[in-house]
Each structure stands twice: as C-alpha cells, then as structure tokens.
Motif scaffolding. Structure first.
Motif, PDB file in Angstrom:
ATOM      1  N   GLY A 159     -16.011 -24.153 -31.691  1.00 21.47           N
ATOM      2  CA  GLY A 159     -16.076 -22.853 -31.015  1.00 21.47           C
ATOM      3  C   GLY A 159     -14.745 -22.440 -30.424  1.00 21.47           C
ATOM      4  N   ARG A 200     -19.977 -15.679 -30.192  1.00 22.23           N
ATOM      5  CA  ARG A 200     -19.970 -16.849 -29.292  1.00 22.23           C
ATOM      6  C   ARG A 200     -18.700 -16.935 -28.455  1.00 22.23           C
ATOM      7  N   TRP A 215     -28.894 -23.562 -32.342  1.00 19.66           N
ATOM      8  CA  TRP A 215     -27.905 -22.937 -33.209  1.00 19.66           C
ATOM      9  C   TRP A 215     -28.385 -23.111 -34.651  1.00 19.66           C
TER      10      TRP A 215
END
Length: 391
Positions: A370, A97, A246
């Motif tokens: 993230g 990611r 996700w």
C-alpha cells in the motif's frame, strides 16, 4: 583521503540520507550496480509510489519493536514527505486506499529529484562498488573529533577510509538488482542480534488444492489463526493472529494479492514473537498449527467459488484450510526482519559499534502493501542523516 560519511547502496533511503547529511561533510555513496539508481526506478512498478496518506506505524508496519517506529515517524512522517515534494515542485496524487504516487506516473521523475538533491548537497555517487568488508580500525581519532575510522573494501580491491558508515542495503529479495545474503554474515561478524529473515510480502501456499479456482477472486475477510495459542499479538481473541478485509485471488496451491502479502508478514512476525527462530521449525509449526479462515458472503461471490466450497458454506459463511509455506524468494517483494532494532540507538547507530548505522530494509521493519515501503526508506534515511551535526 578520509571521508566523513560513506553510504552503502544508492537506493531511496541511502539517497535521502545523503540529502540530509551536513553539506560541509565529505560524503560518498557506494552502489553495487552499474547504474546506482536501478532500485528507485522499480518503485511502484516504475510508476513511483511514494507513501500513503493514512499511516499508523503500529498498524501498517511489522516489527519486534514498534515503539522504535513511533520515534522515527515522529521525526519524519508522510506529511513531511509530501511537503518535501511540494517544495521541489513535484506533484503527488492520491490513488485508492489513500496511496500516494507521482502525478507523472514516472519513477524517473522521483529518481531525478533525489539525485539532483544529493548532488546539490555535494554528495558523490560511485557505481560498480560491490562492498565486501567494513573493518573498524584500532587507531582512534584525536579526542573531540567525531567518528571511528573504518576501512571499506570492495570486490575489486578498492579501499576507502571513512569516519562514519551508513548501511542502506536490501537483502535476499529483488534478485534482479543483485541483492544477496552477504549482509547477514556482515551483521553477525559485528555480533549483532539478527532476527530470522523471511520472504516478506509473499504469497502463501496451502494444503488445499485450489486448481479448479485458479484465477478466481473474491472480496473476503481473511483470519489467520493458531489453534494452540491465544495469539497475544491480536489481544488473545480465540487464537487470532491477524485479520483483514480485501480482495483475494486463488491460484492452484496458493493464495495471492495484497491481503495475502500482509497476512504473510503477520505470520512471520507472530512466529518470531513466540520464539520459533529457525525456518524449518517455522514451517513445521505452520503445518501443524496454523490455519486460515475466509469469511465470505455467497451473494457477493461467484457461482464457481460457491460450488467449490458448497459443503463449507451450508451452515456458515466461513471457509477453513491449512497452510504449508511461503512462496519462493524469487517471488518475495521484500526481505523481512534482520537486525534487531534494540541493537540501534534512536538515530539508527549501532550501540556496540559507534558511528556504524543501519537503515531501511536492513533492520527489523517490514511494511504492509500500500505504498508504505518508501515512507520507511525516507523516514529512516532522514533521521539518520539529520543526526549528524555541522562541524
């Protein structure tokens, strides 16, 4: 002694502001903890996450003023940060990611670099300084000299005189590094508009009992909805507030994993947007109006999950359930919202109190999971530090 700038808390944003202040300024960082860098060492579970290759401010951050974010990231972004590490011979690698992390997987390498650069810029760091008051003094400086004089008082009765103050603190979350509510009251004392705080990056508790599925996970699309609203944040699409695909984890009476952390932020941002201010009112609204839909493919799911949702999956690949609340403050990964960005100018200085600055988590900005958190820390610290000019 009068300092030119004092930075409160030696976390990533404060250290980076110190790195980018003019070298000839007399500078000091005050840190509440004995070890001034303890929070930096926690980054990425001590693996030193630094940023993400793919960042869009309006998509990856939550705030009531996303135009402000665009301004900050235009001044210093993820590519600038990568150049900073390259110039200092620190290797960055990409994870899944598009997450960026130190190749060493060692947050101490990140800390050592920041402390080295701070000290090279002649910025002093002082630990065990629990700041309790920041008092603007009535006597101004001579005409033409930048700064309003402040007195900073600590818990152990130390006092510091300074022309400019940069507040770079955390809030209620991360109790293990002594974060508190104190800065909420401080902001209120300066008559600043403070957006209702939240447990950000947090799990969500559900009305439905998922005990039978505890520990089970699946890939799905999560869709957060308000049954009584057009949900303007998402363009008024059938009440949709937020959606993302996700993996998701079921755990007794709550749902977890990064997809839920992001959804929890979107939920609070939305409730602020529709002017539900107090937490008790937010919880009431959630119980009465907010629901979650999970769009799954039974072929990609487990037999256990398919059996549990057998009735819901008969006619469509959609599971629906209600929410109750966020999980506790002890489980939150960040504190959301706080000082309204409209209270600050483009250099993050308070408009009502010249020469007082707020950066990083202390303002109305929350990030997706993230590796977006330190990018905001570095960007806000850079913009604030560089706004000072050499005398």
């Amino acid at each position: 002694m009068i300092y030119d700038v004092i930075i409160i808390w030696a976390w990533a944003a404060g250290l980076f502001a110190g790195i980018n202040l003019p070298k000839n300024y007399k500078k000091l960082i005050l840190e509440k903890n004995k070890n001034p860098w303890v929070k930096v060492l926690l980054s990425g579970w001590e693996r030193a996450n630094v940023s993400n290759i793919d960042i869009e401010a309006e998509r990856d951050y939550f705030s009531q003023n996303k135009k402000f974010l665009l301004w900050v990231f235009a001044k210093y972004n993820n590519w600038d940060l990568q150049s900073f590490f390259a110039e200092n011979w620190v290797n960055i690698v990409e994870e899944d990611r598009w997450r960026l992390i130190l190749e060493s997987w060692d947050s101490r390498e990140l800390l050592d670099l920041l402390v080295k650069k701070v000290r090279e810029n002649k910025c002093e760091i002082k630990g065990n300084c629990d700041v309790k008051k920041i008092i603007p003094l009535s006597q101004p400086f001579p005409q033409g000299e930048k700064g309003v004089l402040f007195e900073i008082q600590t818990k152990d009765q130390q006092k510091f005189l300074v022309k400019n103050v940069i507040v770079s603190t955390g809030w209620k979350s991360f109790f293990q590094v002594w974060t508190t509510w104190e800065w909420y009251n401080f902001a209120k004392n300066f008559w600043l508009k403070v957006i209702s705080p939240t447990r950000a990056l947090c799990w969500l508790t559900t009305k439905k009992d998922f005990k039978e599925l505890s520990g089970s996970s699946l890939n799905c699309e999560i869709i957060l909805k308000d049954k009584n609203s057009l949900a303007p944040l998402s363009g008024g699409n059938k009440g949709i507030i937020y959606r993302e695909f996700w993996p998701l984890l079921f755990t007794h009476f709550w749902i977890s994993w990064p997809i839920v952390f992001n959804t929890s932020n979107a939920l609070w941002e939305y409730l602020n947007y529709i002017n539900i201010e107090w937490e008790t009112d937010k919880i009431k609204y959630i119980l009465e109006n907010i629901k979650v839909e999970l769009r799954i493919n039974p072929k990609d799911s487990t037999k256990k999950i398919n059996k549990f949702f057998e009735e819901e999956l008969k006619n469509e690949e959609l599971i629906e359930f209600g929410l109750q609340d966020w999980r506790s403050w002890r489980e939150a990964k960040a504190t959301g919202w706080w000082i309204d960005l409209n209270e600050l100018d483009k250099n993050l200085m308070v408009k009502k109190v010249p020469w007082l600055y707020f950066i990083w988590e202390v303002v109305d900005v929350v990030w997706k999971t993230g590796w977006f958190n330190l990018q905001w820390a570095f960007s806000s610290g850079y913009v604030c530090g560089k706004s000072f000019k050499n005398n």
